[in-house]
Design an enzyme around this catalytic site. Structure first.
Site: not given
Ligand code: F6P
Length: 327
Positions: A28, A108, A129, A131, A175, A190, A217
């Site tokens: 766009r 990339s 991503t 991550d 990752r 957690a 706990k």
């Molecule tokens: O980078 C994104 C991610 O989901 C990571 O968290 C994970 O380690 C990896 O990709 C898993 O990749 P795939 O697409 O090979 O399952």
């Protein structure tokens, strides 16, 4: 300086929620600035195979709310070979494409940078991503949605954990980075969080467990980043079970549900802002940069720096907060 007239957009690496909003914003804003926009299918693989199509307003309507990527994505092995990169460049050249936007992660950005170095085409990257492991932006596109998916899942698991007095070892993605684990761990309350950036998490956890057991706990939710030195949730559960055979434990690997789903509001807005920012940067003659958002402002980080520095460090304050709240 020759005005950019044709831009191609691709998504590359793992898909992340918000990639579609990013594609939409690039298309766009390109059209707004009188630029022709093309979509490259399947990342660098599609570029090699000449899967390039012209995009218009209708190609990106009704996609802002959708997870995944309409352009599809891939991790291309062939692109590591210079001969294939030449074919890829020729496919852009024959259409007169002057510039490219690549939405993805570090790999990339590296692909885009090499294409620029070898063939001179202008390239910019947007951080796609879940991550959050990219330097040059506070948040990556998809991270917020993934966090929300994780806490929704953990909230549900906690119901079973508390009804049965069970301990759950839950593995999350990321990752080799612990952002998803740390922040979802704080948000879901957690009792322990294991991340790759911190050594000795398992040992500390066992010490705390032994000390706290006397005070009754409850330890029900332990979040483990997939890249943690412990080797993941199954490994941790196994080590723990060897020592405390009488306790009921379960393992849950959240896996790819973290990558899918409708993007959150934050991810849609971030992706839109960075997509428009990418087109503006290219029109100003910029290249070889990662577009990001730092303290609410659009930022430009040279690829060289973004790739080398990998990602932001885990905040010490957040680590302390996680520790304090899990006592
Ligand atoms: O980078 C994104 C991610 O989901 C990571 O968290 C994970 O380690 C990896 O990709 C898993 O990749 P795939 O697409 O090979 O399952």
């Amino acid at each position: 300086m020759k005005k950019i007239q044709k831009i191609a957009m691709m998504t590359s690496g793992g898909d992340s929620p918000g990639m579609n909003a990013n594609i939409r914003a690039v298309v766009r804003s390109g059209i707004y600035h009188d630029v022709e926009v093309f979509g490259i299918k399947r990342g660098f693989d599609g570029l090699i195979d000449d899967e390039i199509e012209a995009m218009d307003l209708s190609s990106v309507s009704n996609i802002i709310q959708r997870g995944g990527t309409i352009l599809k994505t891939a991790r291309s092995k062939r692109f590591m070979d210079a001969a294939y990169r030449k074919i890829a460049f020729e496919n852009l050249q024959k259409r007169g494409i002057d510039a490219m936007v690549v939405c993805g992660g570090n790999g990339s950005y590296t692909g885009a940078q090499i294409l620029n170095q070898e063939h001179g085409i202008k390239v910019v990257g947007t951080p796609g991503t879940i991550d959050n492991d990219l330097f040059g932006t506070d948040f990556t596109i998809g991270y917020d949605t993934a966090l929300n998916t994780v806490i929704e899942a953990v909230d549900k698991i906690r119901d079973t954990a508390s009804s049965h007095n069970r301990m759950f070892f839950i593995e999350v993605m990321g990752r080799d980075a612990g952002f998803i684990a740390l922040n979802s761990g704080i948000a879901s309350g957690a009792e322990a969080i294991f991340i790759p950036e911190i050594k000795g998490d398992y040992q500390n956890f066992v010490e705390r467990f032994e000390k706290n057991e006397r005070d009754n706990k409850l330890f029900s939710i332990i979040i483990i980043a997939e890249g943690d030195e412990s080797g993941g949730a199954f490994k941790v559960a196994e080590m723990f079970k060897e020592k405390y055979a009488d306790l009921e434990t379960r393992v849950s690997i959240l896996g790819h549900i973290q990558r899918g789903g409708n993007p959150s509001c934050r991810d849609r807005v971030l992706a839109s802002k960075l997509g428009a920012g990418a087109v503006e940067a290219l029109l100003k003659g910029e290249s070889n940069i990662a577009i990001g958002e730092i303290n609410g402002k659009i930022s430009h980080t040279p690829f060289e720096k973004a790739i080398k520095l990998q990602h932001n460090s885990i905040s010490k304050e957040m680590l302390s907060l996680a520790k304090l709240l899990a006592m």
